[in-house]
Design an enzyme around this catalytic site. Structure first.
Site, short mmCIF file in Angstrom:
data_model
loop_
_atom_site.label_atom_id
_atom_site.label_comp_id
_atom_site.label_asym_id
_atom_site.label_seq_id
_atom_site.Cartn_x
_atom_site.Cartn_y
_atom_site.Cartn_z
N ASP A 73 -5.49 3.09 -9.97
CA ASP A 73 -5.61 2.62 -8.60
C ASP A 73 -7.01 2.94 -8.07
OD1 ASP A 73 -4.82 2.25 -5.66
OD2 ASP A 73 -2.90 1.92 -6.65
N ASP A 82 0.35 16.68 1.13
CA ASP A 82 1.55 16.21 0.45
C ASP A 82 1.38 16.16 -1.06
OD1 ASP A 82 2.61 15.88 2.96
OD2 ASP A 82 2.21 13.72 3.05
N HIS A 107 -5.58 3.82 -0.77
CA HIS A 107 -4.52 3.07 -1.43
C HIS A 107 -3.82 3.90 -2.50
CE1 HIS A 107 -2.79 -0.22 -3.95
NE2 HIS A 107 -2.69 -0.84 -2.79
N VAL A 125 4.82 13.12 3.99
CA VAL A 125 5.52 12.21 3.08
C VAL A 125 6.12 12.98 1.91
CG1 VAL A 125 5.18 10.33 1.42
CG2 VAL A 125 4.10 10.21 3.68
N ASN A 200 0.97 -10.00 -2.83
CA ASN A 200 1.20 -10.31 -1.43
C ASN A 200 0.65 -11.69 -1.09
OD1 ASN A 200 2.10 -7.68 -1.28
ND2 ASN A 200 0.29 -6.92 -0.23
N ALA A 213 1.46 -7.90 -13.59
CA ALA A 213 2.91 -7.83 -13.39
C ALA A 213 3.65 -8.88 -14.18
CB ALA A 213 3.25 -7.94 -11.92
N VAL A 218 6.25 -5.71 -18.66
CA VAL A 218 5.99 -4.95 -17.45
C VAL A 218 7.14 -5.18 -16.46
CG1 VAL A 218 4.41 -4.65 -15.50
CG2 VAL A 218 3.49 -5.15 -17.79
N SER A 266 2.39 -3.38 -3.25
CA SER A 266 1.73 -2.20 -3.81
C SER A 266 2.57 -0.95 -3.62
CB SER A 266 0.38 -1.97 -3.13
OG SER A 266 -0.63 -2.75 -3.67
#
Length: 417
Positions: A73, A82, A107, A125, A200, A213, A218, A266
């Protein structure tokens, strides 16, 4: 293995991360007190997906301990409260002086905390697999983009060699890549579960599931609305979609110890990666094919009965995946192919530009770059002409219950729908 692929070019252009930051959330000042996994500050309270996925019950069976999840990423802020103690030494393929623990856009930090945010406190989180470890691999630049899929391929291979049992790819684009396909084959052969999101609509000029993807093998993850029954309006979906997960009105860990509201496939993908980590934590010797088998066979069916191109097999169900009696792959009734026992299902991609917005506003992703990056002149890659050919290549190895079986299950189902 992949020599039969017909590609229009050797580099993928206009690829980026598909998370959609919406509104920044002020960092909670609450002290990190006694453990209260699902209770705590306002950030914890906003994690509605924890209740929807019944994470508290899932933790009675497994918590991710012993499993390394690679997050390929934008890097990870390893100093975020966190994620302190959760992040392993990583790799930075953008800055040769980095090690993956720097995140300029937030991200990768958001994705990582969804997977493995600490649960030994009452603030911030908490992840779905809070005892898993994050292996960060930075491939996205300061604009949350990559121009050549080769960098992602390098990251995949490195993560596999460093012991990742699950790989999360919250990134993608409309082209295909021979180099990345070969790297994914390497991951499958090494018994690694690979998860990516479908993309998206706000970040794509194409309506098709993104790459990697849609690469057979996958787990392609689409996004669900908060009601748990509707596809998120911004989610790309298609016949390659395998499962769905919550994708909107989410709160995420941001760089600098901050938080923000996010939406996007994502952030659905890491929920499935975390589920895979829970399964591998409970059954450390379970092959990747069986991990995937559990995820798809226990998903909560949505839409028309059975697998469909909108929801795939349905909403991921961590508790079901950890508790259900699931026939092994070689007894899977989903299969009607010549090679016995191989379930048939599909796969998918993702990413977005991680930018904050003024308080109280909503900010969609900036328009996606052209299919061919005018700065490099790189042409988009053509999709493989035959989505089944690699499936047939793997069929000869099906006497082993391995990741190859998992890859083939996905490929064959995708090819048949």
């Amino acid at each position: 293995m992949v020599s039969g692929r017909r590609l229009a070019a050797a580099a993928t252009a206009g690829l980026f991360a598909l998370g959609v930051p919406v509104t920044p959330v002020s960092a909670a000042p609450a002290p990190r007190a006694e453990p209260a996994p699902l209770l705590g500050d306002s950030v914890r309270a906003d994690e509605w997906h924890l209740q929807t996925l019944n994470v508290a019950e899932a933790w009675t069976y497994a918590n991710g301990a012993g499993v390394t999840v690679a997050v390929i990423d934008s890097g990870v802020d390893a100093d975020h409260p966190d994620l302190q103690g959760q992040v392993l030494p990583g790799l930075d393929l953008v800055d040769d002086k980095g090690d993956g623990d720097t995140d300029l856009v937030g991200h990768g930090t958001t994705v990582s905390a969804i997977i493995a945010g600490r649960n030994d406190d009452a603030a911030g989180v908490v992840g779905i697999a809070p005892k898993a470890k994050i292996l960060p691999v930075r491939v996205l630049d300061q604009d949350n983009r990559y121009n050549d899929a080769l960098i992602v391929a390098q990251g995949v291979r490195w993560a596999v060699d460093k012991g990742a049992r699950v790989i999360n790819l919250s990134l993608g684009g409309s082209g295909s890549s021979e180099a990345l396909a070969a790297a994914l084959d390497y991951a499958f052969a090494k018994d690694v579960v690979v998860v990516a999101c479908t993309g998206n609509t706000s970040a794509s000029s194409s309506t098709g599931v993104w790459y990697p993807a849609r690469e057979p093998g996958v787990i392609a993850v689409g996004g669900m609305e908060r009601d748990g029954n509707s596809l998120w309006s911004g989610s790309i979906t298609g016949k390659e979609t395998v499962v769905t997960a919550p994708a909107t009105q989410l709160v995420g860990a941001n760089t600098g110890g901050d938080y923000w509201k996010v939406q996007g496939t994502s952030f659905a993908a890491p929920m499935v990666s975390a589920t895979a980590a829970l399964i591998r934590s409970r059954w450390p010797e379970m092959p990747a094919g069986e991990v995937i088998n559990r995820i798809i066979r226990t998903a909560k069916d949505k839409g028309v009965p059975g697998r469909d191109p909108v929801f795939g097999f349905g909403l991921v169900d961590p508790v079901g995946a950890l508790t259900a009696s699931v026939p092994p792959i070689f007894e899977n009734p989903l299969d009607d192919s010549p090679s016995p026992g191989i379930a048939r299902f599909g796969s998918a991609p993702v990413p977005g530009q991680a930018q904050s917005a003024p308080e109280g506003t909503t900010r969609e992703l900036l328009p996606v770059a052209p299919e061919a990056d005018p700065g490099t002149g790189a042409a988009p890659l053509a999709a493989p002409a035959d989505s089944t050919r690699r499936g047939w290549w793997a069929a000869g190895a099906l006497f082993l219950l391995s990741a190859v079986a998992a890859a083939l299950t996905i490929r064959r189902f995708a090819a048949s729908t």
